[in-house]
Scaffold this motif. Structure first.
Motif, mmCIF file in Angstrom:
data_model
loop_
_atom_site.group_PDB
_atom_site.id
_atom_site.type_symbol
_atom_site.label_atom_id
_atom_site.label_comp_id
_atom_site.label_asym_id
_atom_site.label_seq_id
_atom_site.Cartn_x
_atom_site.Cartn_y
_atom_site.Cartn_z
ATOM 1 N N ASN A 76 0.829 -1.199 0.000
ATOM 2 C CA ASN A 76 0.000 0.000 0.000
ATOM 3 C C ASN A 76 0.869 1.257 0.000
ATOM 4 O OD1 ASN A 76 -2.115 1.812 0.174
ATOM 5 N ND2 ASN A 76 -2.320 1.621 2.385
ATOM 6 N N VAL A 77 1.593 1.419 -1.098
ATOM 7 C CA VAL A 77 2.398 2.613 -1.352
ATOM 8 C C VAL A 77 2.197 2.970 -2.817
ATOM 9 C CG1 VAL A 77 4.720 3.562 -1.572
ATOM 10 C CG2 VAL A 77 4.164 2.102 0.386
ATOM 11 N N ASP A 78 1.817 4.206 -3.079
ATOM 12 C CA ASP A 78 1.732 4.645 -4.468
ATOM 13 C C ASP A 78 2.204 6.085 -4.568
ATOM 14 O OD1 ASP A 78 -0.950 6.497 -4.814
ATOM 15 O OD2 ASP A 78 -1.240 4.981 -3.264
ATOM 16 N N GLY A 79 2.831 6.389 -5.681
ATOM 17 C CA GLY A 79 3.373 7.719 -5.898
ATOM 18 C C GLY A 79 2.700 8.418 -7.062
ATOM 19 N N ILE A 80 3.019 9.688 -7.228
ATOM 20 C CA ILE A 80 2.515 10.448 -8.357
ATOM 21 C C ILE A 80 3.326 10.098 -9.604
ATOM 22 C CG2 ILE A 80 1.682 12.306 -6.881
ATOM 23 C CD1 ILE A 80 4.167 13.915 -7.615
ATOM 24 N N CYS A 81 2.941 10.679 -10.744
ATOM 25 C CA CYS A 81 3.680 10.457 -11.988
ATOM 26 C C CYS A 81 5.082 11.068 -11.890
ATOM 27 C CB CYS A 81 2.956 11.116 -13.157
ATOM 28 S SG CYS A 81 1.538 10.224 -13.787
ATOM 29 N N GLY A 82 5.999 10.478 -12.629
ATOM 30 C CA GLY A 82 7.331 11.076 -12.701
ATOM 31 C C GLY A 82 8.449 10.149 -12.312
ATOM 32 N N GLY A 83 8.210 8.840 -12.266
ATOM 33 C CA GLY A 83 9.254 7.891 -11.921
ATOM 34 C C GLY A 83 9.240 7.462 -10.470
ATOM 35 N N TYR A 84 8.287 7.973 -9.695
ATOM 36 C CA TYR A 84 8.268 7.707 -8.260
ATOM 37 C C TYR A 84 7.859 6.272 -7.928
ATOM 38 C CZ TYR A 84 8.674 12.757 -8.055
ATOM 39 O OH TYR A 84 9.112 14.039 -8.223
ATOM 40 N N ASN A 85 7.003 5.686 -8.731
ATOM 41 C CA ASN A 85 6.569 4.320 -8.442
ATOM 42 C C ASN A 85 7.646 3.300 -8.782
ATOM 43 O OD1 ASN A 85 3.633 4.539 -7.501
ATOM 44 N ND2 ASN A 85 3.655 5.839 -9.316
ATOM 45 N N LEU A 86 8.362 3.506 -9.879
ATOM 46 C CA LEU A 86 9.485 2.615 -10.172
ATOM 47 C C LEU A 86 10.600 2.808 -9.145
ATOM 48 C CD1 LEU A 86 9.892 2.462 -14.067
ATOM 49 C CD2 LEU A 86 9.333 0.604 -12.493
ATOM 50 N N GLN A 87 10.810 4.041 -8.720
ATOM 51 C CA GLN A 87 11.818 4.271 -7.684
ATOM 52 C C GLN A 87 11.479 3.480 -6.423
ATOM 53 O OE1 GLN A 87 14.758 5.618 -7.438
ATOM 54 N NE2 GLN A 87 14.956 5.456 -5.214
ATOM 55 N N PHE A 88 10.207 3.475 -6.035
ATOM 56 C CA PHE A 88 9.820 2.698 -4.858
ATOM 57 C C PHE A 88 10.026 1.203 -5.109
ATOM 58 C CE2 PHE A 88 6.717 0.125 -2.550
ATOM 59 C CZ PHE A 88 7.125 0.393 -1.245
ATOM 60 N N ALA A 89 9.696 0.731 -6.296
ATOM 61 C CA ALA A 89 9.884 -0.689 -6.617
ATOM 62 C C ALA A 89 11.348 -1.083 -6.478
ATOM 63 C CB ALA A 89 9.384 -0.970 -8.031
ATOM 64 N N PHE A 90 12.236 -0.260 -7.020
ATOM 65 C CA PHE A 90 13.675 -0.567 -6.959
ATOM 66 C C PHE A 90 14.200 -0.445 -5.520
ATOM 67 C CE2 PHE A 90 13.657 1.273 -11.476
ATOM 68 C CZ PHE A 90 13.448 0.023 -12.047
ATOM 69 N N ALA A 91 13.754 0.595 -4.815
ATOM 70 C CA ALA A 91 14.239 0.820 -3.450
ATOM 71 C C ALA A 91 13.751 -0.259 -2.497
ATOM 72 C CB ALA A 91 13.806 2.195 -2.953
ATOM 73 N N SER A 92 12.512 -0.718 -2.675
ATOM 74 C CA SER A 92 12.012 -1.783 -1.806
ATOM 75 C C SER A 92 12.814 -3.063 -2.031
ATOM 76 C CB SER A 92 10.514 -2.013 -2.035
ATOM 77 O OG SER A 92 10.222 -2.368 -3.370
ATOM 78 N N ALA A 93 13.201 -3.317 -3.281
ATOM 79 C CA ALA A 93 14.040 -4.479 -3.573
ATOM 80 C C ALA A 93 15.384 -4.378 -2.866
ATOM 81 C CB ALA A 93 14.245 -4.597 -5.084
ATOM 82 N N ASN A 94 15.949 -3.175 -2.854
ATOM 83 C CA ASN A 94 17.244 -2.982 -2.193
ATOM 84 C C ASN A 94 17.141 -3.219 -0.689
ATOM 85 O OD1 ASN A 94 20.089 -1.922 -2.196
ATOM 86 N ND2 ASN A 94 19.143 -0.375 -0.897
ATOM 87 N N LYS A 95 16.065 -2.724 -0.068
ATOM 88 C CA LYS A 95 15.864 -2.944 1.367
ATOM 89 C C LYS A 95 15.828 -4.441 1.679
ATOM 90 C CE LYS A 95 15.238 0.846 3.897
ATOM 91 N NZ LYS A 95 15.900 1.081 5.204
ATOM 92 N N ILE A 96 15.066 -5.175 0.869
ATOM 93 C CA ILE A 96 14.919 -6.609 1.106
ATOM 94 C C ILE A 96 16.237 -7.330 0.874
ATOM 95 C CG2 ILE A 96 13.778 -8.706 0.274
ATOM 96 C CD1 ILE A 96 11.350 -6.885 -0.401
ATOM 97 N N ALA A 97 16.929 -6.972 -0.191
ATOM 98 C CA ALA A 97 18.211 -7.618 -0.504
ATOM 99 C C ALA A 97 19.194 -7.466 0.645
ATOM 100 C CB ALA A 97 18.791 -7.022 -1.787
ATOM 101 N N ASN A 98 19.299 -6.263 1.178
ATOM 102 C CA ASN A 98 20.241 -6.030 2.272
ATOM 103 C C ASN A 98 19.855 -6.797 3.526
ATOM 104 O OD1 ASN A 98 21.900 -4.319 0.788
ATOM 105 N ND2 ASN A 98 20.712 -2.501 1.322
ATOM 106 N N ASP A 99 18.554 -6.931 3.783
ATOM 107 C CA ASP A 99 18.120 -7.673 4.961
ATOM 108 C C ASP A 99 18.389 -9.169 4.801
ATOM 109 O OD1 ASP A 99 16.840 -7.322 7.578
ATOM 110 O OD2 ASP A 99 15.305 -8.651 6.773
ATOM 111 N N ILE A 100 18.145 -9.688 3.614
ATOM 112 C CA ILE A 100 18.427 -11.109 3.369
ATOM 113 C C ILE A 100 19.915 -11.385 3.521
ATOM 114 C CG2 ILE A 100 18.478 -12.905 1.583
ATOM 115 C CD1 ILE A 100 15.803 -11.828 0.587
ATOM 116 N N ILE A 101 20.744 -10.497 2.983
ATOM 117 C CA ILE A 101 22.199 -10.677 3.086
ATOM 118 C C ILE A 101 22.644 -10.634 4.544
ATOM 119 C CG2 ILE A 101 24.426 -9.597 2.565
ATOM 120 C CD1 ILE A 101 23.226 -8.794 -0.159
ATOM 121 N N SER A 102 21.986 -9.798 5.349
ATOM 122 C CA SER A 102 22.356 -9.738 6.769
ATOM 123 C C SER A 102 22.082 -11.063 7.467
ATOM 124 C CB SER A 102 21.585 -8.612 7.465
ATOM 125 O OG SER A 102 20.208 -8.952 7.644
ATOM 126 N N LYS A 103 21.194 -11.876 6.882
ATOM 127 C CA LYS A 103 20.848 -13.167 7.480
ATOM 128 C C LYS A 103 21.660 -14.329 6.897
ATOM 129 C CE LYS A 103 16.039 -11.811 8.439
ATOM 130 N NZ LYS A 103 14.613 -12.097 8.160
#
Length: 387
Positions: A346-373
């Motif tokens: 439940n996160v959505d952004g306005i037009c202008g690249g914000y939704n893809l930015q969230f998609a990429f950033a959420s992937a990075n958060k998860i990747a770093n957490d998995i690596i920590s484990k």
């Protein structure tokens, strides 16, 4: 240890890419229901792929949670590091230098060339069996994983979407789903000005209260308003769909009512202002033939919103997995090693690249957490298979 990513879209591919790039000590499989990954990436930005925006602010997203995630990752630098050259336009939107979305998908796919990707496979059921995630597909194939990331997208674009059903199977709450970044269907008949465009200041009102305004080009449709500026208004409506909305368009936002009155009095027509059919529409909808009423209509053309157009024509889904059931790394608070990534949240952004930015950033958060484990593979691990 094994990770399964359900969904080979922007977020799923970025997650696999970061894990491979950082040499995570985990086996990765991507399961995609389409015949190839990244289809929606190819469509984004009218085929140009507006992959991010350098002007990230809190009001670009529907909640602070989404903004904090989006603001935590420099996706442009990451894409540069895997071989994609980028360019930034005068509205801070980031595109591939080529202005071709294929290049974005190409570099992502190249960065995960060793990852197993299973296409044409829809996961219909997920459960926890013996401390692993058990997945069953529509083809009655079984998959097992120690880590599971559901990055299967929202209701936009896809003919069928079962990502929220999978989240429900794991007891997660889904906030109401609404189409966002889309046309707005209106009560007024615009057949006379259909397919005409105009630069405007668009204002969104509810109960005579101004909620949002922006500048841009509006496209008039037979029974709807379109254009990026209208898409921005639709995102506000999607988040508060229970109100009654009016859109007001200022067709001459650089001019005052007094200046417009002087013009009309001098030239006795609107011929030098707008397209002929738009001029006629203005005169028809002015309160009277009085010069001031005509000028007022130019700056306050009003339209009553019925609803945003359906998911098929929307760019983004508003609503999704409740952020209150996720930690700061997007891991489920209900189940260990279960994550949600991208548009399903439940996160959505306005037009202008914000939704893809969230998609990429959420992937990075998860990747770093998995690596920590799981850690990273050392040189001994990498070469063990040779002996």
């Amino acid at each position: 240890m094994k990770l399964i990513i359900i969904g080979g879209g922007a977020s799923g591919l970025m997650l696999a890419s970061i894990l491979k790039n950082k040499n995570a000590n985990i086996d990765i499989e991507v399961i995609e229901k389409e015949d190839h990954v990244g289809k929606k990436i190819l469509l984004s930005g009218n085929g140009r792929c507006n992959l991010s925006n350098t002007n990230l602010t809190l009001n670009c997203y529907n909640n602070e949670f989404g903004y904090n995630i989006a603001n935590s990752f420099d996706s442009v630098s990451y894409f540069n590091s895997i071989g994609l050259l980028t360019t930034i336009d005068n509205e801070n939107r980031v595109y591939p230098l080529s202005n071709v979305s294929n290049n974005v998908l190409d570099v992502l796919r190249k960065s995960i060339k060793d990852v197993l990707i299973i296409n044409n496979e829809t996961i219909n059921k997920v459960s926890i069996v013996n401390n692993q995630y058990e997945l069953i597909s529509s083809n009655f194939n079984y998959y097992y994983a120690d880590f599971l990331v559901i990055a299967a997208g929202g209701k936009t674009y896809y003919k069928e979407c079962n990502s929220y059903t999978l989240a429900n199977m794991l007891s997660h709450k889904i906030c109401q789903l609404r189409p966002s970044l889309t046309y707005l269907k209106i009560k007024e008949n615009l057949a006379s000005i259909e397919n005409l465009r105009c630069k405007v200041k668009a204002s969104l009102y509810a109960n005579n209260t101004l909620l949002y305004e922006d500048f841009g080009e509006v496209l008039f449709k037979k029974d709807a308003l379109s254009g990026i500026v209208i898409f921005q208004l639709s995102s506000i409506i999607a988040r508060n769909h229970y109100l009654s909305y009016v859109v007001k368009l200022d067709l001459a936002y650089n001019y005052s009512i007094e200046q417009l009155c002087d013009y009309i009095n001098q030239f006795k027509s609107l011929d030098g202002m707008f397209a002929k059919m738009i001029n006629q529409y203005i005169l028809k909808n002015a309160k009277s033939n009085n010069t001031k009423d005509i000028a007022y209509a130019i700056k306050n053309l009003s339209f009553n919103v019925i609803e945003p157009i359906d998911f098929k024509n929307a760019q983004v889904t508003s609503g999704g997995v409740d952020v209150n059931e996720l930690n700061e790394n997007l891991e489920s608070s209900l189940h260990k090693n279960l994550y949600f990534s991208g548009e399903i949240i439940n996160v959505d952004g306005i037009c202008g690249g914000y939704n893809l930015q969230f998609a990429f950033a959420s992937a990075n958060k998860i990747a770093n957490d998995i690596i920590s484990k799981v850690g990273v593979k050392n040189e001994e691990n990498l070469w063990a298979h040779l002996y």
